[in-house]
Write a protein that holds these residues in place. Structure first.
Motif, PDB file in Angstrom:
ATOM      1  N   MET A 121      -2.125  16.865   4.284  1.00  0.00           N
ATOM      2  CA  MET A 121      -0.832  16.374   3.349  1.00  0.00           C
ATOM      3  C   MET A 121      -0.928  15.090   3.219  1.00  0.00           C
ATOM      4  O   MET A 121      -0.826  14.691   2.189  1.00  0.00           O
ATOM      5  CB  MET A 121       0.246  17.247   3.975  1.00  0.00           C
ATOM      6  N   ALA A 122      -0.766  14.407   4.288  1.00  0.00           N
ATOM      7  CA  ALA A 122      -0.608  12.833   4.290  1.00  0.00           C
ATOM      8  C   ALA A 122      -1.501  12.204   3.313  1.00  0.00           C
ATOM      9  O   ALA A 122      -1.444  11.266   2.630  1.00  0.00           O
ATOM     10  CB  ALA A 122      -0.431  12.430   5.775  1.00  0.00           C
ATOM     11  N   ALA A 123      -2.868  12.646   3.570  1.00  0.00           N
ATOM     12  CA  ALA A 123      -4.059  11.917   2.971  1.00  0.00           C
ATOM     13  C   ALA A 123      -3.854  12.247   1.432  1.00  0.00           C
ATOM     14  O   ALA A 123      -4.047  11.315   0.408  1.00  0.00           O
ATOM     15  CB  ALA A 123      -5.197  12.295   3.538  1.00  0.00           C
ATOM     16  N   SER A 154       2.806  10.272  12.991  1.00  0.00           N
ATOM     17  CA  SER A 154       2.338   8.907  12.701  1.00  0.00           C
ATOM     18  C   SER A 154       1.612   8.799  11.576  1.00  0.00           C
ATOM     19  O   SER A 154       1.163   7.665  11.078  1.00  0.00           O
ATOM     20  CB  SER A 154       1.468   8.616  13.817  1.00  0.00           C
ATOM     21  N   SER A 155       1.101   9.875  10.845  1.00  0.00           N
ATOM     22  CA  SER A 155       0.422   9.962   9.675  1.00  0.00           C
ATOM     23  C   SER A 155       1.192   9.208   8.327  1.00  0.00           C
ATOM     24  O   SER A 155       0.703   8.709   7.625  1.00  0.00           O
ATOM     25  CB  SER A 155       0.027  11.199   9.073  1.00  0.00           C
ATOM     26  N   MET A 156       2.573   9.488   8.456  1.00  0.00           N
ATOM     27  CA  MET A 156       3.348   8.771   7.472  1.00  0.00           C
ATOM     28  C   MET A 156       4.833   8.677   8.157  1.00  0.00           C
ATOM     29  O   MET A 156       5.780   9.808   7.832  1.00  0.00           O
ATOM     30  CB  MET A 156       3.431   9.717   6.278  1.00  0.00           C
ATOM     31  N   PRO A 157       4.900   7.592   8.871  1.00  0.00           N
ATOM     32  CA  PRO A 157       6.260   7.654   9.710  1.00  0.00           C
ATOM     33  C   PRO A 157       7.491   7.467   8.690  1.00  0.00           C
ATOM     34  O   PRO A 157       8.595   7.801   9.304  1.00  0.00           O
ATOM     35  CB  PRO A 157       5.822   6.486  10.615  1.00  0.00           C
ATOM     36  N   GLY A 158       7.554   6.810   7.505  1.00  0.00           N
ATOM     37  CA  GLY A 158       8.478   6.576   6.870  1.00  0.00           C
ATOM     38  C   GLY A 158       9.159   5.356   6.754  1.00  0.00           C
ATOM     39  O   GLY A 158       8.690   4.322   7.533  1.00  0.00           O
ATOM     40  N   ASN A 159      10.428   4.842   6.329  1.00  0.00           N
ATOM     41  CA  ASN A 159      11.041   3.790   6.582  1.00  0.00           C
ATOM     42  C   ASN A 159      10.563   2.605   5.849  1.00  0.00           C
ATOM     43  O   ASN A 159      10.708   1.501   6.287  1.00  0.00           O
ATOM     44  CB  ASN A 159      11.360   3.429   7.836  1.00  0.00           C
ATOM     45  N   TYR A 160       9.759   2.934   4.873  1.00  0.00           N
ATOM     46  CA  TYR A 160       9.042   1.771   4.355  1.00  0.00           C
ATOM     47  C   TYR A 160      10.026   0.582   3.360  1.00  0.00           C
ATOM     48  O   TYR A 160       9.736  -0.293   3.576  1.00  0.00           O
ATOM     49  CB  TYR A 160       7.882   2.275   3.298  1.00  0.00           C
ATOM     50  N   GLY A 161      11.022   1.321   2.763  1.00  0.00           N
ATOM     51  CA  GLY A 161      11.977   0.557   2.255  1.00  0.00           C
ATOM     52  C   GLY A 161      12.833  -0.308   3.354  1.00  0.00           C
ATOM     53  O   GLY A 161      13.079  -1.558   3.084  1.00  0.00           O
ATOM     54  N   LEU A 162      13.084   0.163   4.312  1.00  0.00           N
ATOM     55  CA  LEU A 162      13.790  -0.646   5.274  1.00  0.00           C
ATOM     56  C   LEU A 162      12.644  -1.722   5.800  1.00  0.00           C
ATOM     57  O   LEU A 162      13.169  -2.759   6.241  1.00  0.00           O
ATOM     58  CB  LEU A 162      14.064   0.244   6.553  1.00  0.00           C
ATOM     59  N   GLY A 187       0.819  -1.204  -0.152  1.00  0.00           N
ATOM     60  CA  GLY A 187      -0.180   0.138  -0.011  1.00  0.00           C
ATOM     61  C   GLY A 187       0.600   1.326   0.130  1.00  0.00           C
ATOM     62  O   GLY A 187       2.076   1.286   0.693  1.00  0.00           O
ATOM     63  N   ARG A 188       0.415   2.215  -0.489  1.00  0.00           N
ATOM     64  CA  ARG A 188       1.120   3.527  -0.807  1.00  0.00           C
ATOM     65  C   ARG A 188       1.528   4.092   0.618  1.00  0.00           C
ATOM     66  O   ARG A 188       0.620   4.437   1.505  1.00  0.00           O
ATOM     67  CB  ARG A 188       0.198   4.486  -1.507  1.00  0.00           C
ATOM     68  N   PHE A 189       2.747   4.116   1.011  1.00  0.00           N
ATOM     69  CA  PHE A 189       3.206   4.735   2.325  1.00  0.00           C
ATOM     70  C   PHE A 189       2.770   3.857   3.473  1.00  0.00           C
ATOM     71  O   PHE A 189       2.415   4.404   4.354  1.00  0.00           O
ATOM     72  CB  PHE A 189       2.854   6.243   2.551  1.00  0.00           C
ATOM     73  N   GLU A 190       2.768   2.663   3.306  1.00  0.00           N
ATOM     74  CA  GLU A 190       2.197   1.505   4.173  1.00  0.00           C
ATOM     75  C   GLU A 190       3.501   0.605   4.458  1.00  0.00           C
ATOM     76  O   GLU A 190       4.252   0.266   3.431  1.00  0.00           O
ATOM     77  CB  GLU A 190       1.031   1.000   4.096  1.00  0.00           C
TER      78      GLU A 190
END
Length: 583
Positions: A269-271, A173-181, A59-62
């Motif tokens: 912004m995050a949405a 918490s809306s888009m915490p990041g590190n999805y690649g990790l 999922g996008r940014f999940e």
């Protein structure tokens, strides 16, 4: 008699061919997979699996989710698409969101392998580009066949989200990041759960990677989410303490990208970002490749890991307790900073002495900017302390490269090794310096050129054995040495022990001895050294951080009489602090 022998050998080869040693269909948690079996020699076969999904389409940014599985046998014989990314020149888009796949190489001898050590490769690319298959300079470089065959280990390569889709964070918490990790972690966990079915030992997994992949390896080792999954780790030219390993102000990056894709920067912004076209988001995160001594391109790497309170609950330097039960090897190339530094300081390719010295000062000023003139003065004095009254052009150029290599790669790597050695009381720590000259030294590059960034990877993956027109026999020797050290380490935690002979015994790194191995095709006993560039490591990790921080515009005054405490002559000892908030 000769005729009989030839007949017997022919029959043996025929039987070996028709009765190939193979895993056949393999059962995984998602379903059955079948790869391709190839014959490598007399009673030597290999199963190769390409494009096995280790997670669902994300999922996008999940965070990644488990794959739902499949019913029929999955023919794992083709590589899958890379994750969305811009080209290295940042002018071409490619990839897909459906990209979370891995590849596996399993060697066999006279019988099907079981309980083999496992080596999981994490590719580099500045967290902006790259894939599980190869590199822009060699599209199939990460083929694991040579390592697997020569080292008798299973090799796994994986893909992960990069750029905007992999590392954009709003800092909350809306888009915490590190999805690649999280993608990398999901792949490591998948390997741990499933590799036994491929003949691997789930309790003997080594992760290894280069550049951003080396940083990722270190971060995967210190996160609490991999406890018990990783046995050993190898970081090549990148560690968690690099200045470009963590972005501590991700919100400003998110707002900049939001502006580019016509999203507001308010609470919505995050949405809005999550609903934006993935290709548009990827293009918006393209790197500004304009570099200068005043604005080094390394500072433009902002779509990178963040301290999110989850994957990274704290500063990486405070998390090394989590890798106390992991053996660790880390090192750099002797001219690792060439590509970045030559980009920032183009005068390094000219013979204008005055311009080059001025650019050297400007580069140092950028790296020491938080400490004002005092930091710059001390740095300049240190790096020019060995110059003659009228330094040669080659001396000045090498000094510029030393500055870039030290700051970007070498010093943080030494700091990470110290952190590990201090925490991993019962595990091993190893340090290396790769010094094999670039293949283009004396042609595209200066004759004195050493090992540039990324030069080591081709030897680790055994490229000289598969591309005989590009390499000399000495390069095959070097590649064999590195495969032996790397796979021995993966098997036993000791690069000297594991079934493959090595040219030099590699001593452990300790906080007191600080020994390291210089890796080169002519390696002999004298290539074991200690205290790698200690005066410079001491400056960046101890002297500079302890200077008062200033935000004032101070006049630049370079004083030749400025002195430095030298740990080799009674000054303060080494501390493992690092500027930009890492200590």
């Amino acid at each position: 008699m000769m005729m009989i022998l030839r007949t017997l050998v022919g029959v043996a080869v025929f039987l070996d061919t028709v009765s190939a040693i193979t895993l056949g269909v393999v059962h995984t948690e998602g379903g059955m997979v079948q790869g391709k079996n190839i014959r490598l020699g007399y009673y030597r076969h290999m199963d190769i699996f390409k494009g096995i999904p280790f997670a669902d389409i994300p999922g996008r940014f999940e965070k990644p989710k488990p794959h739902p599985g499949w019913d029929a046998i999955l023919e794992a014989t083709e590589y899958r698409q890379k994750c969305y990314q811009m080209s290295r020149s940042m002018n071409e888009l490619s990839g897909s969101e459906d990209c979370l796949y891995l590849n596996i190489w399993v060697p066999h001898g006279s019988s099907v392998s079981s309980d083999l050590p496992v080596m999981v490769w994490i590719h580099g690319g500045g967290f902006l580009f790259g894939n599980s298959v190869g590199h822009v300079s060699d599209s199939t470089l990460y083929d694991g066949q040579e390592i697997a065959d020569r080292g008798n280990v299973i090799v796994v390569t994986l893909a992960y989200r990069v750029g905007t889709l992999g590392f954009l964070s709003t800092g909350d918490s809306s888009m915490p990041g590190n999805y690649g990790l999280w993608d990398q972690q999901a792949a490591i966990a998948w390997v741990h759960r499933n590799i036994h079915s491929f003949g691997g030992d789930p309790d003997n997994i080594t992760i290894f990677g280069e550049s951003a992949g080396g940083i990722s390896v270190n971060l995967q080792a210190v996160t609490p989410h991999n406890k018990g999954l990783i046995k050993r780790a190898i970081s090549q030219s990148g560690v968690a303490l690099c200045s470009w390993a963590v972005n501590r102000n991700p919100r400003s990056v998110a707002e900049e990208i939001a502006f580019k894709v016509n999203c507001s920067t308010d609470n919505n912004m995050a949405a809005c970002l999550k609903m934006t076209d993935p290709e548009q988001l990827t293009v918006a995160g393209a790197l500004n490749t304009t570099g200068s001594p005043d604005h080094p391109v390394i500072d433009s790497l902002v779509l990178i890991p963040v301290i999110d309170g989850d994957f990274l609950p704290d500063e990486p330097s405070n998390l090394f307790d989590n890798m106390a039960d992991i053996d660790y090897m880390a090192g750099v190339n002797d001219m690792d900073g060439f590509t970045s530094t030559a980009h920032d300081v183009p005068s390094i390719m000219s013979d204008q002495v005055d311009t080059l010295i001025e650019d050297l000062k400007r580069l140092l000023a950028s790296y020491t900017k938080d400490k004002g003139a005092a930091g710059l003065n001390k740095a300049y004095t240190l790096y020019t302390s060995t110059w003659e009254t009228t330094p040669k052009m080659e001396t000045i150029k090498k000094t510029v490269l030393d500055i870039g290599t030290d700051y970007i790669f070498l010093v943080p790597t030494q700091a990470s090794l110290h952190h590990h050695a201090a925490k991993a009381i019962t595990k091993h720590t190893y340090s290396y310096l790769f010094s094999e000259p670039n293949l283009m030294a004396g042609r595209i590059y200066p004759s004195w050129m050493g090992a540039n960034h990324f030069d080591d990877v081709q030897y680790v993956f055994g490229r000289p054995f598969t591309n005989t027109t590009k390499y000399l026999p000495q390069h095959c020797d070097l590649s064999g040495y590195m495969i032996a050290y790397w796979t021995n380490f993966a098997k036993t935690g000791d690069p000297n022990q594991g079934g493959l002979e090595v040219p030099v015994t590699w001593p452990k790194f300790t906080s007191t001895g600080q020994q390291y191995l210089e890796i080169h095709h002519t390696m002999k006993k004298g290539f074991v050294k200690q205290k790698m560039r200690l005066r410079y490591v001491h400056f960046w990790t101890s002297i500079l951080p302890n200077l008062p921080t200033t935000h004032e515009n101070e006049e630049l005054v370079i004083s030749p009489s400025t002195s430095l405490d030298d740990p080799q002559t009674g000054g303060p000892g080494f501390t493992t602090s690092w500027p930009n908030g890492v200590s």
